[in-house]
Scaffold this motif. Structure first.
Motif, PDB file in Angstrom:
ATOM      1  N   SER A  34       0.803  -1.225   0.000  1.00 28.58           N
ATOM      2  CA  SER A  34       0.000   0.000   0.000  1.00 28.58           C
ATOM      3  C   SER A  34       0.835   1.274   0.000  1.00 28.58           C
ATOM      4  N   ASP A  35       2.152   1.140   0.146  1.00 24.85           N
ATOM      5  CA  ASP A  35       3.034   2.319   0.183  1.00 24.85           C
ATOM      6  C   ASP A  35       3.635   2.542  -1.201  1.00 24.85           C
ATOM      7  N   ASP A  36       3.134   3.526  -1.913  1.00 27.52           N
ATOM      8  CA  ASP A  36       3.599   3.793  -3.279  1.00 27.52           C
ATOM      9  C   ASP A  36       4.993   4.400  -3.320  1.00 27.52           C
ATOM     10  N   SER A  37       5.480   4.900  -2.192  1.00 29.64           N
ATOM     11  CA  SER A  37       6.782   5.566  -2.176  1.00 29.64           C
ATOM     12  C   SER A  37       7.951   4.597  -2.035  1.00 29.64           C
ATOM     13  N   ILE A  38       7.659   3.316  -1.873  1.00 31.81           N
ATOM     14  CA  ILE A  38       8.719   2.328  -1.664  1.00 31.81           C
ATOM     15  C   ILE A  38       9.562   2.167  -2.925  1.00 31.81           C
ATOM     16  N   ASN A  39      10.867   2.211  -2.753  1.00 28.63           N
ATOM     17  CA  ASN A  39      11.820   2.075  -3.851  1.00 28.63           C
ATOM     18  C   ASN A  39      12.433   0.677  -3.787  1.00 28.63           C
ATOM     19  N   LEU A  40      11.994  -0.208  -4.683  1.00 30.67           N
ATOM     20  CA  LEU A  40      12.452  -1.598  -4.656  1.00 30.67           C
ATOM     21  C   LEU A  40      13.951  -1.698  -4.917  1.00 30.67           C
ATOM     22  N   ASP A  41      14.467  -0.884  -5.827  1.00 30.29           N
ATOM     23  CA  ASP A  41      15.909  -0.922  -6.132  1.00 30.29           C
ATOM     24  C   ASP A  41      16.730  -0.544  -4.907  1.00 30.29           C
ATOM     25  N   LEU A  42      16.247   0.432  -4.134  1.00 25.86           N
ATOM     26  CA  LEU A  42      16.960   0.859  -2.927  1.00 25.86           C
ATOM     27  C   LEU A  42      16.945  -0.230  -1.864  1.00 25.86           C
ATOM     28  N   ILE A  43      15.831  -0.974  -1.783  1.00 25.86           N
ATOM     29  CA  ILE A  43      15.735  -2.080  -0.828  1.00 25.86           C
ATOM     30  C   ILE A  43      16.742  -3.169  -1.180  1.00 25.86           C
ATOM     31  N   ILE A  44      16.804  -3.526  -2.461  1.00 25.01           N
ATOM     32  CA  ILE A  44      17.751  -4.561  -2.910  1.00 25.01           C
ATOM     33  C   ILE A  44      19.181  -4.110  -2.656  1.00 25.01           C
TER      34      ILE A  44
END
Length: 358
Positions: A34-44
């Motif tokens: 539900s959080d559109d601001s999440i950056n998947l590349d930054l998490i990885i």
């Protein structure tokens, strides 16, 4: 095996672990989705750059906490439990706490487990009551201390609020309600255990003397009798006994909180040999916020605070990370190390313990 033992073993059933796992992971993944601001590349990228030294240290601290638990239960029983029996008691106690609501805990199951480890019922009951009082006293005293030390920053600067009985409550108000209830309950139990067990029993009898409370009379009588028995068992201990159990309680909870400090440092890539003044202040703040968060979590109605813990973790620690997704990943690791691991250990240890003790 009698009916009571069958009931207790049913309460310890490994099948009960699936509900809290489902609830906790569902809440966590919903927050991520539900959080559109999440950056998947930054998490990885953050996962790839984790400082493995801090991850290793988090395991060391967690292991130390478990050793502290076993030391305390051995000290409480005057070493009547050996290390092997202490391991079973602590792991199954953790498992029972993980599959029951935080507000209830696994105390009755803990008494049953210790009793099966050849600790008489009265002594088992007194030890479990004493640990509950010591733990709650630590929560109350430590939480008030960190509020005094960090009056303006111990609560996160977000606009979280919830409605309860027509009142809008933020995190400070939820904390105040929770810590007040815990302090009252702890004082009430300490009075019954150390000062006036017979008065405690009479008070419960009086409370259940009204027409609308008589349905709880049998439970009140049982609780009053148990308090009298437990109080007798705790008399005559030396001052060194009390010093040991109090200091071990402080160590246990400090180690639990320090584990999260290590885990957060792993993601923040903190250099332990090059700490700045701000890094050190942040360590104390992270440690202090865990105490406050734990107080908030204690009134959770879900098993092991499943869902509640994951949600409030994001509220308390989001500001330390660049991306909201990273804090949720850290929350997953935190619960994996401190909660799901004990569900798994309990499910593995339980059949062996049943085979050994029955």
């Amino acid at each position: 095996m009698d009916t009571q033992e069958q009931k207790m073993l049913k309460n310890l059933s490994p099948t009960k672990m699936f509900l809290p796992i489902l609830v906790g992971l569902s809440v966590l993944f919903y927050m991520i989705w539900s959080d559109d601001s999440i950056n998947l590349d930054l998490i990885i990228e953050s996962l790839g750059n984790m400082n493995l030294f801090w991850v290793f240290l988090s395991f060391v601290v967690l292991f130390g906490r478990d050793i502290g638990y076993m030391y305390r239960i051995r000290t409480l029983t005057n070493n009547k439990l050996d290390w092997n029996a202490s391991f079973f008691v602590i792991m199954l106690w953790e498992f029972a706490s993980a599959i029951t609501p935080s507000v209830v805990g696994g105390t009755s199951v803990a008494v049953f487990i210790m009793n099966r480890e050849k600790i008489p019922f009265g002594k088992s009951l007194s030890f479990v009551m004493l640990t509950a009082i010591l733990d709650n006293m630590f929560f109350v005293v430590a939480s008030l201390l960190v509020i005094a030390l960090f009056p303006g920053s111990i609560f996160p600067s977000n606009d979280y609020s919830t409605d309860l009985l027509g009142f809008t409550l933020g995190l400070p108000q939820i904390f105040a309600v929770s810590v007040s209830l815990i302090a009252f309950y702890t004082a009430f139990m300490a009075w019954g255990l150390f000062i006036g067990p017979k008065s405690f029993k009479k008070f419960l009898w009086y409370l259940t003397s009204f027409s609308f409370t008589k349905r709880w009379r049998r439970m009140a009588v049982k609780s009053g009798n148990e308090m009298v028995v437990a109080s007798k068992e705790l008399k005559g201990h030396t001052s060194s006994y009390w010093v040991k159990v109090i200091l071990s309680t402080v160590f246990i909870w400090s180690a639990r909180y320090a584990m999260l400090n290590c885990l957060i440092n792993a993601f923040l890539q903190i250099d332990i040999f090059n700490l700045t003044t701000q890094d050190i202040l942040d360590q104390f703040l992270i440690f202090g916020r865990q105490i406050i968060m734990w107080i908030v979590m204690l009134i959770s109605p879900t098993p092991g605070s499943a869902g509640t813990a994951e949600y409030f973790f994001g509220e308390f620690f989001r500001e330390f990370f660049k991306d909201g997704g990273i804090v949720l990943v850290v929350a997953l690791f935190w619960r994996l190390f401190t909660y799901y691991t004990y569900l798994l250990i309990g499910a593995i240890v339980l059949p062996r313990w049943i085979q050994k003790r029955f």
